[in-house]
Design an enzyme around this catalytic site. Structure first.
Site, short mmCIF file in Angstrom:
data_model
loop_
_atom_site.label_atom_id
_atom_site.label_comp_id
_atom_site.label_asym_id
_atom_site.label_seq_id
_atom_site.Cartn_x
_atom_site.Cartn_y
_atom_site.Cartn_z
N LYS A 181 39.39 66.28 5.42
CA LYS A 181 38.00 65.98 5.79
C LYS A 181 37.34 67.26 6.25
O LYS A 181 37.80 67.91 7.17
CB LYS A 181 37.90 64.93 6.90
CG LYS A 181 36.46 64.40 7.07
CD LYS A 181 36.18 63.84 8.44
CE LYS A 181 35.81 64.87 9.46
NZ LYS A 181 34.48 65.51 9.22
N GLY A 234 39.63 72.37 15.96
CA GLY A 234 38.27 72.08 16.41
C GLY A 234 38.18 72.01 17.92
O GLY A 234 38.96 72.65 18.64
N SER A 235 37.28 71.20 18.42
CA SER A 235 37.02 71.13 19.85
C SER A 235 38.09 70.37 20.60
O SER A 235 38.77 69.50 20.05
CB SER A 235 35.66 70.46 20.10
OG SER A 235 35.74 69.08 19.83
N GLY A 239 39.99 66.81 19.73
CA GLY A 239 41.45 66.83 19.70
C GLY A 239 42.06 65.75 20.57
O GLY A 239 43.05 65.11 20.18
N GLU A 257 44.92 72.65 17.04
CA GLU A 257 44.51 74.01 17.44
C GLU A 257 43.08 73.88 17.93
O GLU A 257 42.16 73.66 17.15
CB GLU A 257 44.62 74.96 16.24
CG GLU A 257 44.59 76.43 16.66
CD GLU A 257 43.22 77.05 16.56
OE1 GLU A 257 42.55 77.12 17.62
OE2 GLU A 257 42.82 77.45 15.47
N CYS A 291 37.24 80.46 17.94
CA CYS A 291 37.96 79.84 19.05
C CYS A 291 38.67 80.86 19.93
O CYS A 291 38.85 80.64 21.12
CB CYS A 291 38.95 78.81 18.54
SG CYS A 291 40.12 79.44 17.31
N GLU A 387 34.25 76.70 27.00
CA GLU A 387 33.99 77.46 25.79
C GLU A 387 32.51 77.41 25.43
O GLU A 387 31.92 76.34 25.37
CB GLU A 387 34.83 76.89 24.64
CG GLU A 387 34.78 77.72 23.38
CD GLU A 387 35.75 77.20 22.33
OE1 GLU A 387 36.43 78.03 21.70
OE2 GLU A 387 35.83 75.97 22.15
#
Length: 487
Positions: A181, A234-235, A239, A257, A291, A387
């Site tokens: 996706k 991703g974020s 996650g 990750e 990231c 972040e």
């Protein structure tokens, strides 16, 4: 700003790739893709429905028995054919990325990395070996390494082709089938790669690529009972949702990750010019949308004034149309990212001292944010804990090792940290103490090594990826116990 005509992109694919065919969404759904450089809509992309996500998983499940029965050499042959096609498509991929998420064509490199990944994994399948043991009297025991079945991959928008290939290639060579996706912010390059997959002639259903939003298709993949492994980059928020979905469904293996708040530590004996150049590149590259970008820099108080002066002098960019070769700094990927970074800048102004940055941007259209520097920002502020994902850096000072280690580790993120010093003993002490999955010594992100595991401590992720470890993420281990008769 006017968008430059693109010499390589005449038309582009916007449909879903399911079971070896390009199809529109089953319910006709589409979403707008907006140029972050102009703020204008320029195309519509098929939005995968729940039925489409289920169809992609069903296709992958049906393709698994015959794909897993192939030898690694035969599976690898498909990867080898795909690699040169991606290289040949470099200019088109670069322009599609510039159109969809504003990445300047001048620094696009993912085609080369993706080809390297494919060529490596095409040869690595033969390493999927088990072990044997004679340590139990009367038995010959062994382990088998076997593919899980269907693997789900949910990839981010900042370097999508890298993650598309980096997750799918090891899963495929291990014998799994895959459903990817893509992010709604940057689906075009993955759709282009899907056209190359079709050209190579991968068996239908072996790799499926769908576009859409997380709450719909991403949610289906996270909860799906037929997906046995899901890899996500991703974020942290997403996650955690994926981890929870795994627990609520079939306890699928999850590789995460996630984000970072990476510190760079500059000691008084560092090569100052090198440290300035590399830390500047880390936070500015891809408009800070990385990231592992070193968004916190800690400089020894004895050299702080010199470092800051050099850093700010170098922290300038040529921002503008990402399709122009002269541009080295593009916009934030979309309005959401733009507003998020702007909100952090406003918060930073309240708690710290902004010494570099233009707000509003010099650009009258598009989601541009100029490089921004804050000094003397309180360590307990949200600005230093969360972040930002933009070209915004906080530079603070420190006196000694213990102080800076405590500051660097005082966050729930732990993806990347870096240390600049000529003292080898100090460097190794720091590398041991820093709570990060990756530590650079006299270098910083995005520096990495293909043969080293990549991943994070704490809230920055679960598991590791990389050439030497990724295949193992997609193989189950089975113990076989064989009783041998005494003759």
């Amino acid at each position: 700003m006017s968008i430059t005509q693109t010499p390589n992109v005449k038309s582009f694919e916007t449909r879903l790739f399911i079971n070896g065919k390009f199809v529109e969404a089953s319910d006709g759904g589409k979403f707008d893709l907006i140029s972050p450089a102009t703020g204008e809509k320029f195309t519509k992309v098929s939005e995968a429905s729940e039925d489409d996500a289920n169809a992609a998983v069903a296709a992958a499940k049906a393709a698994f028995p015959s794909w897993s029965a192939l030898s690694p050499v035969d599976r690898g042959a498909y990867l080898k054919k795909l690699a040169p096609l991606i290289l040949e498509s470099h200019d088109e991929l670069a322009e599609l990325e510039a159109l969809s998420m504003g990445r300047p064509v001048s620094n696009y490199f993912e085609s080369t990395v993706a080809a390297n990944y494919l060529n490596h994994y095409a040869e690595a399948g033969i390493q999927c070996l088990g072990t044997s043991s004679l340590n139990t009297p009367g038995y010959v025991n062994m382990t088998l390494r076997q593919p899980f079945g269907v693997v789900g991959a949910i990839i981010p928008w900042n370097v999508p082709v890298l993650f598309l290939i980096g997750k799918s290639a090891p899963a495929l060579i291990a014998g799994n089938t895959v459903v990817v996706k893509t992010s709604e912010k940057a689906p075009l390059t993955s759709a282009k790669v899907a056209t190359l997959i079709e050209k190579v002639g991968f068996p239908p259903g072996v790799i499926n690529i769908i576009s859409g939003h997380g709450p719909t298709s991403g949610n289906v993949l996270s909860h799906h009972m037929d997906i046995r492994v899901l890899s996500f980059t991703g974020s942290g928020r997403t996650g955690r949702l994926i981890q929870a979905a795994s627990a609520k469904s079939n306890l699928k293996n999850v590789i995460l990750e996630l984000g970072g708040k990476s510190p760079a530590i500059i000691f008084e004996d560092a090569n100052l010019d090198k440290a300035v150049k590399e830390t500047k590149h880390s936070i500015q590259w891809n408009s800070g949308q990385v990231c592992m970008a070193n968004s916190r820099i800690y400089v020894h108080e004895s050299i702080a004034a010199t470092f800051i002066e050099k850093f700010q002098r170098l922290f300038v960019v040529e921002s503008g149309d990402p399709l122009l070769p002269s541009t080295n700094h593009g916009p934030q990927a979309d309005e959401i990212q733009f507003k998020q970074v702007q909100a952090f800048i406003e918060e930073g102004k309240k708690v710290g001292k902004m010494t570099l940055g233009s707000n509003p941007s010099k650009h009258t259209i598009g989601y541009f944010i100029q490089p921004t520097v804050f000094l003397d920002t309180p360590e307990d502020s949200r600005f230093m804990k969360e972040e930002i994902f933009g070209p915004v850096v906080a530079i603070n000072t420190f006196k000694d090792e213990d102080e800076v280690v405590a500051k660097a580790n005082d966050t729930e993120f732990g993806l990347y940290a870096s240390v600049y010093t000529k003292d080898v003993s100090r460097a190794l002490r720091m590398a041991k103490k820093l709570e990060a999955g990756n530590v650079g010594v006299n270098c910083t992100s995005p520096t990495g090594a293909w043969d080293m595991p990549f991943g994070g401590y704490k809230g920055s992720g679960v598991g590791r990826e990389g050439w030497t470890v990724s295949i193992g993420n997609y193989l189950e281990t089975k113990s076989v116990l064989i009783s041998v008769d005494d003759v």
